[in-house]
Design a protein around this motif. Structure first.
Motif, PDB file in Angstrom:
ATOM      1  N   PRO A   1      30.724  61.377 -56.518  1.00  0.00           N
ATOM      2  CA  PRO A   1      29.531  60.805 -55.878  1.00  0.00           C
ATOM      3  C   PRO A   1      28.302  60.814 -56.798  1.00  0.00           C
ATOM      4  N   HIS A   2      28.166  61.880 -57.612  1.00  0.00           N
ATOM      5  CA  HIS A   2      27.035  61.945 -58.540  1.00  0.00           C
ATOM      6  C   HIS A   2      27.117  60.808 -59.559  1.00  0.00           C
ATOM      7  N   ILE A   3      28.326  60.585 -60.076  1.00  0.00           N
ATOM      8  CA  ILE A   3      28.513  59.546 -61.105  1.00  0.00           C
ATOM      9  C   ILE A   3      28.209  58.170 -60.529  1.00  0.00           C
ATOM     10  N   LYS A   4      28.693  57.903 -59.326  1.00  0.00           N
ATOM     11  CA  LYS A   4      28.466  56.579 -58.722  1.00  0.00           C
ATOM     12  C   LYS A   4      26.990  56.339 -58.441  1.00  0.00           C
ATOM     13  N   ARG A   5      26.270  57.403 -58.017  1.00  0.00           N
ATOM     14  CA  ARG A   5      24.834  57.248 -57.772  1.00  0.00           C
ATOM     15  C   ARG A   5      24.084  57.002 -59.083  1.00  0.00           C
ATOM     16  N   ALA A   6      24.519  57.669 -60.147  1.00  0.00           N
ATOM     17  CA  ALA A   6      23.873  57.442 -61.450  1.00  0.00           C
ATOM     18  C   ALA A   6      24.146  56.033 -61.952  1.00  0.00           C
ATOM     19  N   GLN A   7      25.340  55.510 -61.643  1.00  0.00           N
ATOM     20  CA  GLN A   7      25.698  54.159 -62.094  1.00  0.00           C
ATOM     21  C   GLN A   7      24.791  53.081 -61.488  1.00  0.00           C
ATOM     22  N   ILE A   8      24.297  53.318 -60.243  1.00  0.00           N
ATOM     23  CA  ILE A   8      23.446  52.308 -59.596  1.00  0.00           C
ATOM     24  C   ILE A   8      21.957  52.611 -59.794  1.00  0.00           C
TER      25      ILE A   8
ATOM     26  N   LEU B   1      23.336  67.810 -61.764  1.00  0.00           N
ATOM     27  CA  LEU B   1      23.496  67.764 -63.221  1.00  0.00           C
ATOM     28  C   LEU B   1      24.217  69.005 -63.732  1.00  0.00           C
ATOM     29  N   VAL B   2      23.915  70.171 -63.141  1.00  0.00           N
ATOM     30  CA  VAL B   2      24.600  71.405 -63.532  1.00  0.00           C
ATOM     31  C   VAL B   2      26.098  71.292 -63.238  1.00  0.00           C
ATOM     32  N   GLN B   3      26.462  70.754 -62.094  1.00  0.00           N
ATOM     33  CA  GLN B   3      27.872  70.572 -61.748  1.00  0.00           C
ATOM     34  C   GLN B   3      28.555  69.613 -62.719  1.00  0.00           C
ATOM     35  N   THR B   4      27.819  68.570 -63.139  1.00  0.00           N
ATOM     36  CA  THR B   4      28.367  67.619 -64.110  1.00  0.00           C
ATOM     37  C   THR B   4      28.647  68.312 -65.437  1.00  0.00           C
ATOM     38  N   ALA B   5      27.679  69.100 -65.911  1.00  0.00           N
ATOM     39  CA  ALA B   5      27.854  69.819 -67.175  1.00  0.00           C
ATOM     40  C   ALA B   5      28.992  70.833 -67.071  1.00  0.00           C
ATOM     41  N   SER B   6      29.110  71.503 -65.929  1.00  0.00           N
ATOM     42  CA  SER B   6      30.171  72.489 -65.737  1.00  0.00           C
ATOM     43  C   SER B   6      31.552  71.838 -65.778  1.00  0.00           C
ATOM     44  N   THR B   7      31.683  70.657 -65.189  1.00  0.00           N
ATOM     45  CA  THR B   7      32.964  69.945 -65.202  1.00  0.00           C
ATOM     46  C   THR B   7      33.318  69.507 -66.613  1.00  0.00           C
ATOM     47  N   ILE B   8      32.310  69.043 -67.376  1.00  0.00           N
ATOM     48  CA  ILE B   8      32.549  68.675 -68.776  1.00  0.00           C
ATOM     49  C   ILE B   8      33.018  69.901 -69.556  1.00  0.00           C
TER      50      ILE B   8
ATOM     51  N   GLU C   1      32.244  56.155 -67.171  1.00  0.00           N
ATOM     52  CA  GLU C   1      33.671  55.835 -67.231  1.00  0.00           C
ATOM     53  C   GLU C   1      34.464  57.027 -67.749  1.00  0.00           C
ATOM     54  N   GLU C   2      33.969  57.652 -68.828  1.00  0.00           N
ATOM     55  CA  GLU C   2      34.652  58.833 -69.372  1.00  0.00           C
ATOM     56  C   GLU C   2      34.624  59.992 -68.382  1.00  0.00           C
ATOM     57  N   LEU C   3      33.497  60.130 -67.670  1.00  0.00           N
ATOM     58  CA  LEU C   3      33.389  61.212 -66.692  1.00  0.00           C
ATOM     59  C   LEU C   3      34.372  61.040 -65.539  1.00  0.00           C
ATOM     60  N   LEU C   4      34.543  59.811 -65.082  1.00  0.00           N
ATOM     61  CA  LEU C   4      35.486  59.561 -63.987  1.00  0.00           C
ATOM     62  C   LEU C   4      36.921  59.883 -64.413  1.00  0.00           C
TER      63      LEU C   4
END
Length: 785
Positions: free
Chosen positions: A73-80, A89-96, A264-267
């Motif tokens: 959901p975070h990625i899709k919201r950033a895409q639009i 953002l912390v969750q995104t960095a943690s997943t990376i 795309e890479e994140l998904l």
């Protein structure tokens, strides 16, 4: 396969248990969505995934899967064009970060030449987004707070704000420390109302403090006033707070745009990490369940070795062997209730569903399952009050539905077929249903307590009877499945054990026709034959394993002997060459002296000088070792006879002569092996000594083969130490100078226990850990005195 079948066979409970082994919500969602597949290639692929993960867990004990979040959901919201908050953002960095740790983990396994093609392919599909991870972590901490280091402007704004806050507090604290403050203030503190610094003033002294009232207490006796002296400073603070928020929003927007660029890479990372979490959840569940990877076939063959029901406690459930689809396609299990028939039925169905879902099954290695297009089951009491159906009617509705769909690619499970109605009609109906399903080519297991079905397996090819064993001594079922033996009634035996008089039992038997008695006697005979066959099989299997171990040991010793023989041969050639060379040199010296004597004395050479020269020539010849000559003479002169203890020089093993099989060829017993050996390869040790014979089952002499190594991996601590104690005794009886004990690395507890035991054993000379080629710290080498 429909959800009703999955629930009937309790596959949903397997899923519920497996959820606990996923590391993230992504893995849990994939576990919840797991269903058995009817596609052979898909099932094989799923099993390969689980096998690789199980192998990794066996080698490493874990997999780095923490810190994974569902950031789709975070990625899709950033895409639009949306702005993510700091926590997102912390969750995104943690997943990376989690994906990077997993890639490094798999790369390390590949460097160690671990074969994991499926995991390798998934890991290489994930891009390295370390720059984005660092960018986010540079701006936001783990708690979701934007750091001063996010930008120079933010740092400056926060420094100004802190200075402003300090000045405000100084002014207000000077007011609350004044001489009249104790009288005019409700409390000598500085507090905040409406994001502005205020002090609590008593109602009657409001006019003393010129300023703005922001709030009052519930009683109205206290007013929270912002003194005029700090109004301007509070205004400046408010302005700085607005600038800080604007800068934070700008930073978050900038980071959100970076997330959008790598969306795309994140998904892909989220998708792959979810799959990896799911795969390792399957492997963890299989490890806890002590399951194994089954072989997969398309031939409708089920072969389960020591299969257990996975939802029952491992230390309580009885394991059974089940074979279906080879010599017979239908099994009819007969016998009384509460004997374990339904558990056996569910075990087969559940193992099949688990295998087709890509899970390891609760059975021993080399088990095999077939991939069925459909699995049908009619199990349990499905009486429907809503539909006003009886138990029999409810079962019949279900059976009718099954008969409309079943074909040769189906597995059908019937529990208590034909029950709930008149016994005679129910038995006839059960036989007719079994015939119908059998003729369609489906694989089928059915349970029943109707005695009429005991003869069903004898009258039809491709059908066999089975039963669950009942212990008459304890009056309890053993839950052991006996394939090929129909169930028999134990009513008379049970009644006698419970104290019913013999006269009543005899009278009861007289009312049963002779045919029924003959059938019961035949079944009892079959049960005894079955038990004897099982005992014989276990004994033969043990002998086969001992033979294979002996063959392996002998092959290894033969290889070592040949290598040693070549080495000794080369040394002997070298030594012989040196002796011959020395002899030649000595002979030349003697000849030289003789010539000189002849030259000096003409033809007159005294006799004692010639004798001395002859003696020197004789001593120049290489002498044969006395021991060797003696051994050769002994070998030539020895008359062998049966029972002599000899050494087979080609193998380096001791044995006994059994009989002469012609000429100089003897049959030699080495351990449990017999082989043909020529006398030239024998070395006599001693003759047979007559001694008191003891039962072979009570003693273990030199004919008993003991392996050169003991494998304790997978054993419990107490059981392992008991095996070590017995093994050391056997190795000492076998006169082994050295043995190896394999305990694995693990936590080290088993190794410590083995070491402590060996240190206290009076016959152990020295112990050490294995070297690199011997197994390292997972093996202990024991040398005896």
């Amino acid at each position: 396969m429909n959800d009703k079948i999955l629930k009937t066979l309790e596959f949903d409970k397997i899923i519920a248990e497996m959820e606990a082994y996923a590391s993230s919500s992504l893995g849990v969602n994939k576990v919840k969505a797991l269903k058995p597949s009817a596609n052979f290639e898909e099932v094989v692929k799923r099993q390969e995934e689980t096998d690789e993960a199980a192998n990794v867990l066996r080698l490493k004990g874990h997999a780095p899967l923490s810190g994974i979040f569902d950031i789709k959901p975070h990625i899709k919201r950033a895409q639009i064009g949306g702005v993510l908050n700091a926590v997102e953002l912390v969750q995104t960095a943690s997943t990376i970060h989690a994906s990077r740790m997993m890639k490094n983990f798999i790369d390390d396994l590949l460097e160690n030449e671990v074969d994991i093609p499926v995991l390798e392919k998934k890991a290489t599909s994930m891009a390295d987004l370390s720059p984005l991870e660092r960018q986010i972590k540079h701006a936001v901490d783990e708690n979701g707070d934007v750091l001063d280091s996010a930008s120079d402007m933010l740092r400056n704004i926060r420094q100004s704000r802190r200075r402003n806050e300090s000045r405000i507090r100084e002014k207000l604290e000077s007011l609350i420390r004044s001489r009249n403050a104790q009288k005019m203030l409700s409390d000598a503190i500085v507090t905040i109302r409406n994001d502005r610094y205020v002090i609590p003033v008593k109602q009657e002294y409001r006019s003393h403090y010129n300023g703005i009232v922001h709030d009052q207490s519930s009683s109205g006796q206290t007013l929270f006033i912002e003194p005029q002296a700090v109004v301007e400073l509070n205004n400046e603070l408010k302005e700085l707070q607005m600038k800080e928020k604007q800068e934070i929003d700008r930073i978050l927007a900038e980071l959100s745009a970076e997330v959008a660029l790598g969306s795309e890479e994140l998904l892909i990372i989220v998708h792959i990490m979810a799959e990896l979490d799911f795969i390792f959840a399957k492997a963890r569940y299989g490890k806890v369940m002590k399951g194994s990877s089954p072989k997969i076939n398309q031939d409708g063959v089920i072969r389960l070795n020591k299969a257990r029901h996975p939802l029952l406690p491992i230390d309580e459930v009885v394991a059974n062997d089940v074979i279906l689809g080879t010599d017979f396609s239908t099994i009819v299990i007969t016998g009384p209730n509460t004997g374990g028939k339904t558990i056996a039925l569910k075990t087969v169905g559940l193992c099949t569903l688990m295998g087709q879902a890509g899970l390891h099954i609760p059975a021993m290695e080399d088990s095999e399952i077939a991939v069925f297009k459909e699995v049908f089951a009619d199990i349990g009491d499905e009486q429907s009050i809503e539909q006003s159906l009886s138990t029999f009617s409810s079962h019949m509705v279900n059976i009718v539905d099954i008969l409309q769909k079943v074909d040769h690619e189906s597995l059908v499970l019937f529990d208590e077929l034909g029950s709930g109605t008149d016994p005679q009609e129910g038995a006839a109906l059960a036989i007719s249903i079994l015939d119908d399903v059998y003729q369609r080519g489906a694989r089928m297991i059915a349970t029943t307590h109707y005695p009429e079905l005991k003869a069903y397996g004898y009258n039809r090819p491709g059908v066999t009877n089975a039963s669950v064993e009942f212990d008459i001594e304890t009056l309890r079922p053993t839950y052991k499945l006996l394939i090929g033996v129909p169930g028999r009634s134990n009513a008379f035996e049970i009644s006698r054990r419970l104290g019913l008089s013999d006269s009543v039992i005899t009278h009861a038997k007289s009312m049963i026709d002779s045919e029924s008695n003959e059938v019961e006697q035949m079944i009892a005979s079959l049960e005894e034959s079955r038990r004897k066959a099982e005992r014989d099989y276990e004994e033969a299997q043990e002998n086969l394993e001992n033979t294979e171990k002996l063959q392996k040991d002998l092959q290894q010793q033969l290889i070592e002997f040949n290598e040693r023989k070549e080495e000794l041969y080369e040394k002997a050639k070298e030594k012989a060459a040196k002796l011959i060379e020395k002899a030649k040199t000595e002979a030349e010296e003697v000849m030289k002296e003789l010539r000189q004597l002849r030259f000096d004395n003409g033809a007159q050479v005294k006799e004692h000088k010639l004798i001395e020269a002859r003696r020197r020539l004789d001593t120049a010849l290489p002498k044969q070792e006395k021991g060797i000559a003696k051994a050769v003479n002994n070998k030539q002169k020895r008359m062998y006879k049966p029972g002599d203890e000899v050494k087979v020089t080609t193998f380096g093993q001791k044995g006994h002569l059994v009989e002469n099989i012609g000429g100089q060829d003897w049959q030699v017993q080495i351990g449990i092996m017999k082989m043909k050996v020529n006398e030239k390869d024998l070395e006599f040790i001693k003759s047979e000594q007559k001694k008191e014979t003891k039962p072979l089952a009570t003693i273990k002499g030199r004919d008993y083969h003991v392996s050169l190594e003991l494998d304790l991996r997978g054993e419990r601590y107490e059981a392992a130490l008991a095996k070590v104690e017995k093994y050391i005794d056997d190795a000492l009886l076998a006169n082994y100078p050295r043995v190896s004990i394999i305990h694995g690395k693990g936590t080290g507890a088993l190794r410590t226990g083995v070491t402590e035991y060996l240190k206290q054993h009076r016959s152990v000379k020295r112990i050490r850990l294995g070297e690199t080629g011997e197994g390292g710290s997972g093996v202990t080498i024991v040398e005896f005195k």
